[in-house]
Motif scaffolding. Structure first.
Motif, PDB file in Angstrom:
ATOM      1  N   GLU A 174      72.154  44.073  22.918  1.00  0.00           N
ATOM      2  CA  GLU A 174      71.174  44.979  22.819  1.00  0.00           C
ATOM      3  C   GLU A 174      70.778  45.165  20.852  1.00  0.00           C
ATOM      4  OE1 GLU A 174      72.457  48.964  24.088  1.00  0.00           O
ATOM      5  OE2 GLU A 174      73.129  47.997  26.042  1.00  0.00           O
ATOM      6  N   ILE A 175      71.254  44.601  20.236  1.00  0.00           N
ATOM      7  CA  ILE A 175      70.750  45.039  18.717  1.00  0.00           C
ATOM      8  C   ILE A 175      69.480  43.877  18.797  1.00  0.00           C
ATOM      9  CG2 ILE A 175      70.809  44.558  16.621  1.00  0.00           C
ATOM     10  CD1 ILE A 175      73.982  45.890  17.135  1.00  0.00           C
ATOM     11  N   SER A 176      69.987  42.360  20.032  1.00  0.00           N
ATOM     12  CA  SER A 176      68.807  41.178  19.760  1.00  0.00           C
ATOM     13  C   SER A 176      67.679  41.590  20.052  1.00  0.00           C
ATOM     14  CB  SER A 176      69.846  40.304  20.061  1.00  0.00           C
ATOM     15  OG  SER A 176      70.076  40.258  21.206  1.00  0.00           O
ATOM     16  N   ALA A 177      67.812  42.294  21.286  1.00  0.00           N
ATOM     17  CA  ALA A 177      66.596  42.376  22.540  1.00  0.00           C
ATOM     18  C   ALA A 177      65.647  42.941  21.449  1.00  0.00           C
ATOM     19  CB  ALA A 177      66.483  42.879  23.048  1.00  0.00           C
ATOM     20  N   ILE A 178      65.936  43.966  19.797  1.00  0.00           N
ATOM     21  CA  ILE A 178      64.797  44.813  19.296  1.00  0.00           C
ATOM     22  C   ILE A 178      64.829  44.674  17.747  1.00  0.00           C
ATOM     23  CG2 ILE A 178      65.976  47.087  20.832  1.00  0.00           C
ATOM     24  CD1 ILE A 178      67.501  47.938  18.679  1.00  0.00           C
ATOM     25  N   LYS A 179      65.796  44.074  17.646  1.00  0.00           N
ATOM     26  CA  LYS A 179      65.644  44.269  16.175  1.00  0.00           C
ATOM     27  C   LYS A 179      64.464  43.313  15.740  1.00  0.00           C
ATOM     28  CE  LYS A 179      67.764  41.474  12.216  1.00  0.00           C
ATOM     29  NZ  LYS A 179      68.401  40.570  12.346  1.00  0.00           N
ATOM     30  N   THR A 180      63.610  42.257  16.346  1.00  0.00           N
ATOM     31  CA  THR A 180      62.322  41.627  15.682  1.00  0.00           C
ATOM     32  C   THR A 180      61.280  43.177  15.464  1.00  0.00           C
ATOM     33  OG1 THR A 180      62.722  39.828  16.305  1.00  0.00           O
ATOM     34  CG2 THR A 180      61.018  40.591  16.105  1.00  0.00           C
ATOM     35  N   ASP A 181      61.132  43.974  16.955  1.00  0.00           N
ATOM     36  CA  ASP A 181      59.678  45.186  16.638  1.00  0.00           C
ATOM     37  C   ASP A 181      60.449  46.331  15.840  1.00  0.00           C
ATOM     38  OD1 ASP A 181      58.043  44.284  18.316  1.00  0.00           O
ATOM     39  OD2 ASP A 181      60.282  44.366  19.870  1.00  0.00           O
TER      40      ASP A 181
END
Length: 249
Positions: A174-181
């Motif tokens: 979940e962290i990797s999915a939102i980190k960039t944004d």
């Protein structure tokens, strides 16, 4: 009652310390603040100028209480110019007094409401990125501040503040999915602050600590203004801690 009567042997030893730098480590409720009060009173009794003693703590109320308790232990006129402040307000005073030295000329200090307003504007400008996660603008500011003050990376800051410290594969995903944004929004917030020439409360600590760590002139000027810096509960910001510790000779 004299301040000495309220101190135990170890506290009195700290109060009457003759060296330059002293760190007192003790648990909650053991009398660290009482020791600071005794130290300030002792210094004034021994001839130090009250105006050259600076007391720092986390809250304005605590700073005022310490100053008033010091004054109550001394003759009325001797400690009238004693200074007490929060870390943030003291750094702000330094920046106002020496704006060019701290690289903050023509900058404006913003409060939490202003921060929130800027972050909401950023979220509106980057709707596509913001729509990919469920983190409110205030929480984005909290993440931004937490990462700066703890020196943790964005992944760990998200883990601590959004996912309550969970450390498992689902959380990692979940962290990797939102980190960039999230990073995109935080960088845009920082950029907008610089464009508007704004400093938030965390910037105050960072600007001052950076100069005290790297600029001999900043240390020299501060040493001219102050003879003693008494800190009640040092903040966890490592660079700020080092800067303050090395500022007064």
């Amino acid at each position: 009652m004299s301040y000495r009567e309220s101190l135990n042997e170890q506290q009195l030893k700290a109060v009457e310390f003759k060296g330059q730098h002293l760190l007192v480590l003790a648990g909650a409720g053991t009398g660290k603040t009482r020791t600071i009060i005794g130290r300030a009173a002792y210094l004034v009794e021994k001839g130090a100028q009250a105006s050259k003693i600076q007391i720092l703590t986390f809250t304005k109320k605590a700073a005022n209480e310490i100053v008033e308790r010091v004054k109550s232990n001394l003759p009325k006129a001797s400690a009238q110019s004693l200074n007490g402040a929060t870390f943030h307000s003291w750094c702000n005073q330094l920046i106002i007094k020496y704006p060019n030295l701290f690289g903050a000329a023509n900058f404006t200090v913003i409060d939490p409401d202003d921060q929130l307003g800027i972050m909401k504007m950023i979220c509106g400008n980057y709707k596509e990125a913001y729509s990919k996660f469920r983190i409110k603008p205030q929480q984005l500011i909290d993440i931004y501040s937490y990462a700066r003050n703890t020196k943790k990376n964005l992944t760990e800051s998200l883990r601590d503040l959004v996912y309550n410290g969970k450390n498992d594969k689902d959380t990692d995903y979940e962290i990797s999915a939102i980190k960039t944004d999230v990073e995109l929004l935080l960088r845009a917030y920082q950029k907008k602050k610089m464009e508007l020439r704004y400093l938030d409360y965390d910037d105050l600590l960072l600007v001052v600590s950076t100069q005290l760590n790297s600029n001999p002139e900043a240390k020299s000027l501060l040493a001219q203004d102050l003879d003693y810096l008494l800190v009640d509960e040092m903040p966890g910001h490592e660079s700020f801690t080092v800067g303050i510790a090395n500022a007064i000779y």
